[in-house]
Design an enzyme around this catalytic site. Structure first.
Site, mmCIF file in Angstrom:
data_model
loop_
_atom_site.group_PDB
_atom_site.id
_atom_site.type_symbol
_atom_site.label_atom_id
_atom_site.label_comp_id
_atom_site.label_asym_id
_atom_site.label_seq_id
_atom_site.Cartn_x
_atom_site.Cartn_y
_atom_site.Cartn_z
ATOM 1 N N ASP A 328 -8.724 -3.870 -3.538
ATOM 2 C CA ASP A 328 -9.818 -3.038 -3.053
ATOM 3 C C ASP A 328 -10.237 -2.169 -4.245
ATOM 4 O O ASP A 328 -9.486 -2.041 -5.203
ATOM 5 C CB ASP A 328 -9.278 -2.180 -1.900
ATOM 6 C CG ASP A 328 -10.242 -1.105 -1.500
ATOM 7 O OD1 ASP A 328 -11.404 -1.439 -1.279
ATOM 8 O OD2 ASP A 328 -9.819 0.063 -1.430
ATOM 9 N N ASP A 517 -6.055 0.518 0.380
ATOM 10 C CA ASP A 517 -5.648 1.843 0.839
ATOM 11 C C ASP A 517 -6.350 2.303 2.108
ATOM 12 O O ASP A 517 -5.865 3.177 2.799
ATOM 13 C CB ASP A 517 -5.912 2.876 -0.258
ATOM 14 C CG ASP A 517 -7.388 3.007 -0.547
ATOM 15 O OD1 ASP A 517 -7.954 2.050 -1.115
ATOM 16 O OD2 ASP A 517 -7.979 4.028 -0.177
#
Lengths: 625, 71
Positions: A328, A517
């Site tokens: 990400d 996250d």
């Protein structure tokens, strides 16, 4: 009378201790052994019998207890049969030797286990049991679990933070290495939240508790690591299954060795039975049963001490064989904070442009202005400065009329922008009068260790590194280039991220790791072979879904996690191969009549001790230099 | 209800598994697991905690000397 009884009990308890039994056993056994060599058979036999009773009686008692509980193939039972069998065959010294050395092995094995357990415990000793609470203006030392949420606690230098809390007053340096593996102390001040487990290095803090002790950071980490043992690795499952069939098979083998050769007239009955007893001595799978899980536990503990939390032993082999890594962007590859990402001057150097912009924005509190001032370092006070709402600032710096702001401001003062630049957060343009001076791009800050971490992953065998992001294409490309990834996919919706990941899993050789996250990363973290969550910035759902949590959010923990996993696996495999090779070797030699009971005892307990010592190495895996 | 106890005095993972198996046979106990390395006993049972603790300790004493089950 009662006193006498008590004394007897005490002596009896003393005699039951392993080291005492070993010492006394050896005291009788050694002369017995020497006398046998001198052909003083009767005396030797008596001494050996005494040694056998001292060392072996409790073993025999346990064996009989075991039989009543239906545990026929218990280790104690097999050892008892082996030494009784040896006596029946007239091998008195060997009968005593089997018992004594079985005890010696057990003793060392237990010591090694206790030591490693102690080492792991001290590694995990991050949760203080007590806290100092301020109640009615007085300090009280109480159990951490009795402290209510919202109470005030006092933490002095040298103490661990007992409960998650927020600082009310006081400044301190904080050592969070037990939680994050970061050794650089962090300065904290009133208003900062503290995680339990961190150590206050200097200063005294008064804090308000945020959570009960058993829901605080240290407790959650311990819970995770303890439960990690329940998610077994492939190797551990193999050992469990193997040990279930191993002992019965060896016992059946012993029966065959005892019966078949004499029936066919190949050997004498007594010789065949002796060989069968050798089988019984090596029939316990203890070396494996203990040392393989111990290696994984050590590896999990070792990783935890560096701020890498493995949720299960099963993750080790997956991450050790990882070839594809998907990341990400925001919060994972970048810090999620803004910083100057590019300075593009026209006719001056970058430093000059930054200094000029910082001076012109001297009074501005806009986040972008703050970034520029931070990047510039020392900021010279302008002669005069005013803000142009929604556009920027105009200031007089060293006699020059400097405009700093967005495109609209440039249009207003008639400056012509040259060049095309992009940035996540925004671009600030500068002009002197109407003369264009250049621009400064402010973007989400890329983690400083990201590039080196990706390079390390490649060295460790990563074949494909990809960024999967919902952000705009230019921003994603910029991060990809700066970090050195192979590919980037931008402007993805959460479900598209998941689909791209599925495609990567299908296309890639080896295992696929996803690092993220956010809440929207949770499905991908769960879907990947290995999900890695950032523990500090990460959302609870991401941490929940992940297999590994990196407490400090540092990307270079990822290659470190791989190294620990590989080393742990190697140690576990060494133990499996070593223990099996020795045992099978002794079985073959025993069947052929080459191995005697001495060798068999070594194969049983010696291997267990060596394997345990080897497993303990997993706790001390070195950091890469 | 799920109960968690500390268990000390166990010296071998085989023994830990055997002890857990015996505890599982106890009436009112649905499952018993011992994490040998962490020295933790996890029991699922309908029994009240104090009663359960006594019963489990009894089994442990019968199994081997020196095993202690603690809250």
């Amino acid at each position: 009378m009662n006193k006498f009884k008590k004394k007897c009990k005490k002596i009896f308890a003393f005699l039951k201790k392993e080291p005492v039994r070993i010492a006394l056993g050896l005291l009788f056994f050694l002369p017995g052994f020497i006398l046998e060599k001198c052909e003083l058979t009767v005396l030797s036999r008596i001494l050996c019998l005494i040694a056998l009773v001292i060392a072996g009686l409790p073993v025999l008692v346990e064996a009989i207890k075991g039989i009543f509980h239906g545990e026929l193939l218990d280790e104690t039972f097999l050892m008892s049969i082996a030494s009784i069998g040896a006596i029946v065959l007239g091998e008195y010294t060997e009968a005593a030797a089997v018992m004594i050395f079985y005890l010696v092995g057990e003793y060392f094995e237990h010591r090694a286990v206790r030591r490693s357990r102690g080492a792991i415990k001290s590694l995990m000793d991050i949760r203080p049991d007590e806290a100092t609470v301020l109640r009615g203006g007085r300090e009280e030392r109480v159990d951490a679990e009795e402290v209510e949420v919202g109470e005030s606690i006092l933490i002095r230098s040298g103490e661990r933070v007992p409960i998650d809390c927020v600082i009310l007053s006081g400044n301190a340096d904080l050592d969070t290495s037990a939680l994050t593996g970061e050794s650089v102390p962090r300065a904290v001040r009133p208003g900062d939240p503290l995680d339990s487990g961190a150590v206050v290095l200097s200063g005294v803090l008064t804090c308000k508790t945020l959570r009960p002790a058993d829901e605080s950071a240290a407790a959650r980490i311990l819970e995770l690591v303890e439960n990690a043992n329940e998610r077994k690795s492939k190797e551990e499952n193999f050992i469990t299954k193997f040990s279930r069939v191993y002992t019965p098979s060896v016992v059946v083998g012993a029966l065959l060795v005892a019966i078949l050769p004499p029936i066919f007239g190949w050997t004498e009955w007594s010789e065949a039975i002796y060989r069968a007893l050798v089988f019984l001595v090596v029939s316990c799978p203890c070396a494996l049963v203990i040392s393989v899980p111990l290696a994984f536990f050590g590896g999990i503990g070792c990783a935890a001490s560096r701020g890498i939390l493995y949720k299960g032993g099963n993750t080790f082999s997956a991450i050790a064989h990882a070839k594809t890594f998907a990341f990400d962007k925001t919060g994972t590859l970048t810090t999620g904070r803004f910083a100057v990402s590019g300075v593009y001057p026209v006719g001056m150097d970058e430093k000059e442009l930054l200094a000029l912009a910082a001076s012109a924005e001297y009074v501005s509190l806009h986040p972008i202005a703050l970034c520029i001032k931070q990047a510039a370092g020392e900021v010279a006070r302008p002669d005069e400065s005013r803000e142009v709402p929604g556009k920027g600032s105009i200031a007089t710096v060293a006699g020059r009329q400097i405009a700093v702001g967005n495109r609209a401001l440039m249009r207003q003062i008639g400056a012509q922008i040259r060049g095309e630049h992009t940035a996540d957060a925004g671009i600030v343009y500068l002009a002197d009068g109407s003369e264009y001076l250049g621009c400064i791009a402010v973007s989400d800050e890329i983690k400083p260790e990201a590039k080196a971490a990706i390079a390390q992953l490649r060295q460790l065998g990563a074949e494909k590194t990809v960024i999967l992001s919902g952000d705009r294409k230019e921003n994603v490309e910029r991060v990809k280039k700066a970090v050195g990834l192979d590919a980037a996919e931008a402007e993805l919706l959460p479900n598209e991220k998941y689909e791209r990941l599925e495609r990567l899993i299908a296309e890639g050789n080896g295992k696929t790791v996803y690092v993220g996250d956010g809440i929207n990363d949770a499905p991908s973290l769960a879907r990947a072979d290995v999900g890695v969550a950032m523990g500090a910035i990460g959302s609870d759902s991401a941490i929940e879904a992940a297999d590994i949590v990196i407490m400090s959010d540092r990307l270079d923990k990822l290659p470190e996690a791989i190294r620990v996993a590989r080393k742990t696996l190697r140690i576990a495999k060494e133990n499996i191969v070593f223990a099996l090779a020795v045992k099978i070797g002794v079985l073959i030699l025993g069947a052929l009549g080459i191995a005697n009971m001495w060798l068999a005892v070594f194969a049983d307990v010696g291997v267990a001790v060596i394997a345990v010592l080897n497993a303990m190495r997993a706790m001390r895996i070195k950091k890469a230099g | 209800m799920k109960f968690k106890f500390n268990v000390t005095g166990l010296d071998c993972p085989n023994c830990a598994a055997k002890l857990a198996a015996r505890m599982e046979k106890l009436d009112g106990v649905d499952s018993a697991k011992i994490n040998f390395l962490a020295e933790k006993l996890t029991v699922e049972s309908e029994l009240p905690e104090e009663k359960l603790l006594v019963a489990l300790q009894e089994i442990a004493d019968d199994f081997e000397d020196g095993i202690k089950i603690l809250k």
